[in-house]
Design an enzyme around this catalytic site. Structure first.
Site, PDB file in Angstrom:
ATOM      1  N   SER A   7       3.993  -4.317  -3.159  1.00  0.00           N
ATOM      2  CA  SER A   7       3.769  -4.332  -1.713  1.00  0.00           C
ATOM      3  C   SER A   7       2.689  -5.338  -1.335  1.00  0.00           C
ATOM      4  CB  SER A   7       3.361  -2.936  -1.234  1.00  0.00           C
ATOM      5  OG  SER A   7       4.344  -2.005  -1.593  1.00  0.00           O
TER       6      SER A   7
HETATM    7  N1  SAM Z   1       3.220   0.462  -6.191  1.00  0.00           N
HETATM    8  C1  SAM Z   1       3.987  -0.611  -6.751  1.00  0.00           C
HETATM    9  C2  SAM Z   1       3.160  -1.819  -7.084  1.00  0.00           C
HETATM   10  O1  SAM Z   1       1.943  -1.834  -6.813  1.00  0.00           O
HETATM   11  O2  SAM Z   1       3.743  -2.758  -7.643  1.00  0.00           O
HETATM   12  C3  SAM Z   1       5.127  -1.017  -5.851  1.00  0.00           C
HETATM   13  C4  SAM Z   1       6.152  -0.007  -5.790  1.00  0.00           C
HETATM   14  S1  SAM Z   1       7.716  -0.528  -5.171  1.00  0.00           S
HETATM   15  C5  SAM Z   1       7.409  -0.804  -3.477  1.00  0.00           C
HETATM   16  C6  SAM Z   1       8.536   1.058  -5.269  1.00  0.00           C
HETATM   17  C7  SAM Z   1       8.822   1.504  -6.663  1.00  0.00           C
HETATM   18  O3  SAM Z   1       9.336   2.829  -6.623  1.00  0.00           O
HETATM   19  C8  SAM Z   1       9.850   0.659  -7.383  1.00  0.00           C
HETATM   20  O4  SAM Z   1       9.328   0.164  -8.572  1.00  0.00           O
HETATM   21  C9  SAM Z   1      10.999   1.633  -7.631  1.00  0.00           C
HETATM   22  O5  SAM Z   1      11.721   1.385  -8.812  1.00  0.00           O
HETATM   23  C10 SAM Z   1      10.270   2.951  -7.672  1.00  0.00           C
HETATM   24  N2  SAM Z   1      11.104   4.137  -7.444  1.00  0.00           N
HETATM   25  C11 SAM Z   1      12.120   4.317  -6.575  1.00  0.00           C
HETATM   26  N3  SAM Z   1      12.611   5.564  -6.692  1.00  0.00           N
HETATM   27  C12 SAM Z   1      11.903   6.193  -7.671  1.00  0.00           C
HETATM   28  C13 SAM Z   1      11.914   7.484  -8.242  1.00  0.00           C
HETATM   29  N4  SAM Z   1      12.769   8.429  -7.857  1.00  0.00           N
HETATM   30  N5  SAM Z   1      11.028   7.765  -9.225  1.00  0.00           N
HETATM   31  C14 SAM Z   1      10.140   6.842  -9.639  1.00  0.00           C
HETATM   32  N6  SAM Z   1      10.075   5.596  -9.127  1.00  0.00           N
HETATM   33  C15 SAM Z   1      10.924   5.283  -8.147  1.00  0.00           C
END
Ligand code: SAM
Length: 213
Positions: A61
């Protein structure tokens, strides 16, 4: 490229000027080397004011939104935090600077292993990562003082609500797949009180208690 200068500029121009005030949060953003969390090709834009692709169709993000979510959690250094959506591990590192212990769950093994390598290289020893559907939470390590969901969900996943301590806080982008409202919940007398922060756009939370594949 002098990344320290870029980091200071990012904190001044993108965070302080937009109203992020918590000195501990600002210090953490001055310290954590964001360029280590993005793919090599994007290193030179790591401190820019936009999200960056990290593989598997996911993104790290924009710095401001990471700072805003972090500030809303009001961390003091004593908390046990659960993060859903490790992604690159950048938000995880920021949380680890500000809380006691951080547990972070990611659904893609490749992203979790990259994040693990970076966090290990940077020397963090208060982070535990796991690969699974984060909407199920992490019952064995619960209850948590704070839960941060870094992907968009149509609701607070029930297991996560159940894994909050009394008076604990949970923040997430709540809403539809392509537009959400950043919302913070507080667990007061076993009921979740909510407050809306601002509109936002995140990738979807895919799992049993959120969006389906
Ligand atoms: N916080 C992260 C960073 O600093 O890079 C960015 C996160 S990104 C916007 C959202 C993340 O949530 C993705 O890597 C995605 O694969 C993960 N995600 C989506 N659904 C998920 C789930 N049910 N359990 C765990 N991770 C999940």
């Amino acid at each position: 490229m002098d990344y320290e200068v870029l980091r200071k500029r990012m904190v001044e121009e993108q965070l302080s000027r937009r109203g992020i005030k918590d000195q501990r949060v600002l210090d953490a953003f001055r310290k954590v080397e964001r360029h280590k969390f993005v793919p090599k090709d994007f290193e030179s834009t790591a401190y820019s004011d936009f999200p960056i692709t990290i593989g598997e169709g996911q993104t790290i993000s924009q710095p401001y939104i990471v700072a805003l979510m972090t500030e809303c959690l009001r961390l003091t250094g004593r908390e046990k935090v659960l993060e859903i959506g490790t992604g690159s591990g950048y938000q995880t590192a920021i949380l680890a600077e500000l809380a006691k212990d951080v547990y972070s769950i990611e659904r893609f093994r490749s992203l979790s292993s990259n994040a693990k390598a970076t966090l290990h290289e940077l020397g963090y020893n208060n982070i535990i990562l796991k690969v699974r559907d984060g909407t199920l939470g992490w019952k064995e390590k619960s209850p948590f003082d704070r839960i941060i969901i870094t992907a968009a969900s149509p609701r607070v996943p029930l297991p996560l609500a159940e894994q909050l301590k009394p008076n604990a806080k949970l923040i997430l982008p709540l809403g539809e797949k392509f537009s959400q409202v950043l919302t913070i919940f507080e667990n007061i007398d076993n009921k979740l009180d909510s407050r809306q922060i601002c509109s936002c756009v995140f990738v979807p939370l895919i799992g049993k208690y959120a969006y389906q594949q």
